[in-house]
Design a protein around this motif. Structure first.
Motif, PDB file in Angstrom:
ATOM      1  N   GLY A 200       0.747  -1.191  -0.132  1.00  0.00           N
ATOM      2  CA  GLY A 200       0.075   0.057   0.025  1.00  0.00           C
ATOM      3  C   GLY A 200       1.024   0.995   0.050  1.00  0.00           C
ATOM      4  O   GLY A 200       0.516   2.495  -0.710  1.00  0.00           O
ATOM      5  N   TRP A 201       1.912   1.418   0.684  1.00  0.00           N
ATOM      6  CA  TRP A 201       2.832   2.326   0.585  1.00  0.00           C
ATOM      7  C   TRP A 201       3.369   2.850  -0.763  1.00  0.00           C
ATOM      8  O   TRP A 201       3.291   3.858  -1.060  1.00  0.00           O
ATOM      9  CB  TRP A 201       3.865   2.214   1.668  1.00  0.00           C
ATOM     10  CG  TRP A 201       4.950   3.589   1.795  1.00  0.00           C
ATOM     11  CD1 TRP A 201       6.130   3.678   1.281  1.00  0.00           C
ATOM     12  CD2 TRP A 201       4.522   4.769   2.586  1.00  0.00           C
ATOM     13  NE1 TRP A 201       6.585   5.117   1.455  1.00  0.00           N
ATOM     14  CE2 TRP A 201       5.654   5.514   2.324  1.00  0.00           C
ATOM     15  CE3 TRP A 201       3.470   5.220   3.231  1.00  0.00           C
ATOM     16  CZ2 TRP A 201       5.500   6.992   2.948  1.00  0.00           C
ATOM     17  CZ3 TRP A 201       3.341   6.482   3.849  1.00  0.00           C
ATOM     18  CH2 TRP A 201       4.438   7.321   3.613  1.00  0.00           C
ATOM     19  N   ARG A 203       2.118   1.928  -3.582  1.00  0.00           N
ATOM     20  CA  ARG A 203       0.708   2.391  -4.494  1.00  0.00           C
ATOM     21  C   ARG A 203       0.431   3.840  -4.050  1.00  0.00           C
ATOM     22  O   ARG A 203       0.103   4.674  -4.958  1.00  0.00           O
ATOM     23  CB  ARG A 203      -0.311   1.387  -4.134  1.00  0.00           C
ATOM     24  CG  ARG A 203      -1.518   1.767  -5.312  1.00  0.00           C
ATOM     25  CD  ARG A 203      -0.966   1.712  -6.680  1.00  0.00           C
ATOM     26  NE  ARG A 203      -1.773   2.080  -7.633  1.00  0.00           N
ATOM     27  CZ  ARG A 203      -1.986   3.094  -8.239  1.00  0.00           C
ATOM     28  NH1 ARG A 203      -1.284   4.261  -7.852  1.00  0.00           N
ATOM     29  NH2 ARG A 203      -2.901   3.471  -9.034  1.00  0.00           N
ATOM     30  N   LEU A 204       0.444   4.024  -2.676  1.00  0.00           N
ATOM     31  CA  LEU A 204       0.122   5.415  -2.221  1.00  0.00           C
ATOM     32  C   LEU A 204       1.182   6.438  -2.865  1.00  0.00           C
ATOM     33  O   LEU A 204       0.487   7.673  -3.236  1.00  0.00           O
ATOM     34  CB  LEU A 204       0.300   5.543  -0.700  1.00  0.00           C
ATOM     35  CG  LEU A 204      -0.109   6.808  -0.027  1.00  0.00           C
ATOM     36  CD1 LEU A 204      -1.554   7.185  -0.237  1.00  0.00           C
ATOM     37  CD2 LEU A 204       0.095   6.619   1.380  1.00  0.00           C
ATOM     38  N   TRP A 208       4.164   1.954  -9.028  1.00  0.00           N
ATOM     39  CA  TRP A 208       3.524   0.566  -9.288  1.00  0.00           C
ATOM     40  C   TRP A 208       3.652   0.233 -10.659  1.00  0.00           C
ATOM     41  O   TRP A 208       3.582   1.084 -11.641  1.00  0.00           O
ATOM     42  CB  TRP A 208       2.095   0.522  -8.898  1.00  0.00           C
ATOM     43  CG  TRP A 208       1.296  -0.655  -8.909  1.00  0.00           C
ATOM     44  CD1 TRP A 208       0.757  -1.343  -9.729  1.00  0.00           C
ATOM     45  CD2 TRP A 208       1.347  -1.610  -7.823  1.00  0.00           C
ATOM     46  NE1 TRP A 208       0.393  -2.513  -9.908  1.00  0.00           N
ATOM     47  CE2 TRP A 208       0.477  -2.720  -8.357  1.00  0.00           C
ATOM     48  CE3 TRP A 208       1.818  -1.615  -6.606  1.00  0.00           C
ATOM     49  CZ2 TRP A 208       0.248  -3.656  -7.670  1.00  0.00           C
ATOM     50  CZ3 TRP A 208       1.564  -2.776  -5.811  1.00  0.00           C
ATOM     51  CH2 TRP A 208       0.944  -3.754  -6.197  1.00  0.00           C
ATOM     52  N   ALA A 354      -3.050   7.900   4.643  1.00  0.00           N
ATOM     53  CA  ALA A 354      -3.827   7.335   3.452  1.00  0.00           C
ATOM     54  C   ALA A 354      -4.880   8.052   2.881  1.00  0.00           C
ATOM     55  O   ALA A 354      -5.566   7.584   1.736  1.00  0.00           O
ATOM     56  CB  ALA A 354      -4.285   5.852   4.087  1.00  0.00           C
ATOM     57  N   SER A 360      -8.080   6.454  -5.761  1.00  0.00           N
ATOM     58  CA  SER A 360      -7.741   4.879  -6.088  1.00  0.00           C
ATOM     59  C   SER A 360      -8.389   3.984  -5.015  1.00  0.00           C
ATOM     60  O   SER A 360      -7.802   4.268  -3.982  1.00  0.00           O
ATOM     61  CB  SER A 360      -6.171   4.710  -6.326  1.00  0.00           C
ATOM     62  OG  SER A 360      -6.134   3.359  -6.643  1.00  0.00           O
ATOM     63  N   VAL A 363      -5.639   1.948  -3.307  1.00  0.00           N
ATOM     64  CA  VAL A 363      -5.009   2.511  -2.323  1.00  0.00           C
ATOM     65  C   VAL A 363      -5.649   2.470  -1.071  1.00  0.00           C
ATOM     66  O   VAL A 363      -5.133   2.241   0.008  1.00  0.00           O
ATOM     67  CB  VAL A 363      -4.315   4.076  -2.706  1.00  0.00           C
ATOM     68  CG1 VAL A 363      -3.711   4.908  -1.569  1.00  0.00           C
ATOM     69  CG2 VAL A 363      -3.404   4.004  -3.864  1.00  0.00           C
ATOM     70  N   HIS A 364      -6.812   2.606  -1.419  1.00  0.00           N
ATOM     71  CA  HIS A 364      -7.749   2.726  -0.161  1.00  0.00           C
ATOM     72  C   HIS A 364      -7.889   1.368   0.683  1.00  0.00           C
ATOM     73  O   HIS A 364      -8.198   1.423   1.694  1.00  0.00           O
ATOM     74  CB  HIS A 364      -9.171   3.467  -0.275  1.00  0.00           C
ATOM     75  CG  HIS A 364      -9.229   4.821  -0.584  1.00  0.00           C
ATOM     76  ND1 HIS A 364     -10.183   5.498  -1.288  1.00  0.00           N
ATOM     77  CD2 HIS A 364      -8.168   5.560  -0.382  1.00  0.00           C
ATOM     78  CE1 HIS A 364      -9.968   6.757  -1.370  1.00  0.00           C
ATOM     79  NE2 HIS A 364      -8.893   6.937  -0.841  1.00  0.00           N
ATOM     80  N   ALA A 367      -3.320   0.751   1.732  1.00  0.00           N
ATOM     81  CA  ALA A 367      -2.949   1.631   2.670  1.00  0.00           C
ATOM     82  C   ALA A 367      -3.898   2.238   3.738  1.00  0.00           C
ATOM     83  O   ALA A 367      -3.613   2.506   4.818  1.00  0.00           O
ATOM     84  CB  ALA A 367      -2.198   2.869   1.978  1.00  0.00           C
TER      85      ALA A 367
END
Length: 388
Positions: A200-201, A203-204, A208, A354, A360, A363-364, A367
């Motif tokens: 998640g980090w 992609r945040l 990616w 987050a 996205s 991400v939600h 992250a």
């Protein structure tokens, strides 16, 4: 046989000894048979049956400098000042252009269309705002919610919402239940939390795919967990693992062929992802009671924070709910309530990280789910040691 002309008059022969010269005063006369005769006051006429032939010209060109005579008409050189007003040139016969092309009708006068002004769309009583499509990596021509919020002077932060909050609550309850059952039962949801945190980090931060960096951060978390199990859950192992993984991340980025700026950005993302995943191992180093209180408090705070309430009020209510949940789970003690509030504050910080301006769902649901619990891990261990 003589050389005298016919008729015996004055002619061209040498009659009378004049030697072919006309006698004085005798007017000149054309020989018999000459068709041209000019008399005073008589206009010039072409011989009968001999029409005026127009000299050949190139196609599509008409001589305009000289007047033209048409078949059946003579050419009159008498000056007439009113000739231009009485007669106009007209085409009487078939020409190449009239034979090959159809006649053109007279064009009707064109009336310009009136300018059409579109009528404004009717406005409903509620003035509902238009919906906007989600932004994508490939780009979206429509304005995003974050851009619209900036244009209206509002905060562009997009919060994860209720579904990620419920997933966070479920994972928190699994951590609490695993801690109550034992160390290895706690290890299963903890490993899931660490893997989702690393992915998640990245992609945040818009990086990616980053499989090598994600794998490196997740591997650091696994090494830290294994070292704690071997060392009887010693927290010092976490710091040692962080130092080693910072060095490995640096070596990995030095081997990259990307631009220097991109390599620096990748280095920072890799280090932070590894640090967060490893720091989540604080649940493994903390006491079981502290893990139960802290995980339940984070679960309660995230659910309350996702309710449709103003931000400031939501934060206050979520902190109070976390304190109440800690107080209830921790044996009705004030220390447990304070521990719950402390864990909720760190979880709210992770929730805010987050929440960002790029809506996205991935991400939600990564992250947004993992960061609140990962950020609360070190605090759970620290407050558990403080309050015993």
């Amino acid at each position: 046989m003589t050389n005298q002309p016919y008729g015996g008059g004055y002619g061209y022969g040498g009659h009378g000894g004049h030697g072919g010269q006309e006698p004085p005063g005798t007017p000149y006369q054309e020989p018999p048979g000459t068709p041209y005769q000019e008399q005073p006051g008589t206009p010039y006429q072409e011989p009968p049956g001999t029409p005026y032939q127009q000299p050949p010209v190139a196609p599509y060109q008409q001589p305009r400098s000289q007047p033209q005579a048409w078949p059946g008409q003579g050419y009159d050189n008498t000056y007439d000042p009113y000739a231009d007003q009485q007669h106009t040139q007209q085409w009487q016969g078939q020409t190449w252009e009239t034979q090959m092309q159809p006649p053109v009708a007279a064009a009707a006068p064109v009336t310009p269309d009136p300018v059409q002004v579109p009528e404004p769309a009717p406005v409903a009583a509620g003035e509902p705002e238009p919906e906007y499509g989600p932004a994508t990596l490939a780009g979206n021509a429509r304005i995003t919610d974050a851009q619209r919020a900036r244009a209206e002077g509002r905060s562009p932060v997009i919060e994860p919402g209720m579904q990620p909050a419920l997933l966070t609550a479920v994972l928190g309850l699994l951590l609490a239940g695993g801690a109550a059952l034992g160390t290895y039962a706690l290890l299963v949801p903890l490993v899931v939390l660490q893997g989702v945190t690393a992915a998640g980090w990245f992609r945040l931060n818009g990086m990616w795919p980053a499989r090598q960096s994600i794998a490196l951060g997740f591997l650091g978390a696994l090494v830290a967990d294994a070292a704690m199990l071997v060392s009887d859950r010693s927290p010092g192992v976490i710091l040692g693992t962080l130092g080693v993984w910072v060095l490995l991340s640096l070596v990995l980025q030095l081997r990259s062929h990307a631009d220097p700026d991109e390599r620096m950005y990748g280095l920072m993302a890799t280090v932070v992802a590894a640090a967060l995943a490893i720091a989540a191992g604080g649940y493994l180093a903390a006491d079981a009671d502290a893990v139960v209180v802290g995980a339940v408090a984070v679960a309660a705070a995230m659910v309350v924070r996702a309710l449709p309430v103003a931000t400031v009020a939501s934060v206050v209510i979520a902190s109070a709910a976390a304190g109440g949940a800690g107080y209830a789970v921790g044996g009705m003690s004030t220390d447990a309530a304070l521990m719950g509030v402390g864990a909720a504050v760190c979880a709210l910080v992770g929730h805010r990280v987050a929440s960002y301006d790029y809506p996205s769902r991935f991400v939600h649901f990564t992250a947004g789910v993992a960061l609140p619990l990962a950020a609360a891990g070190p605090v759970v261990y620290t407050l558990g040691r403080v309050f015993g």
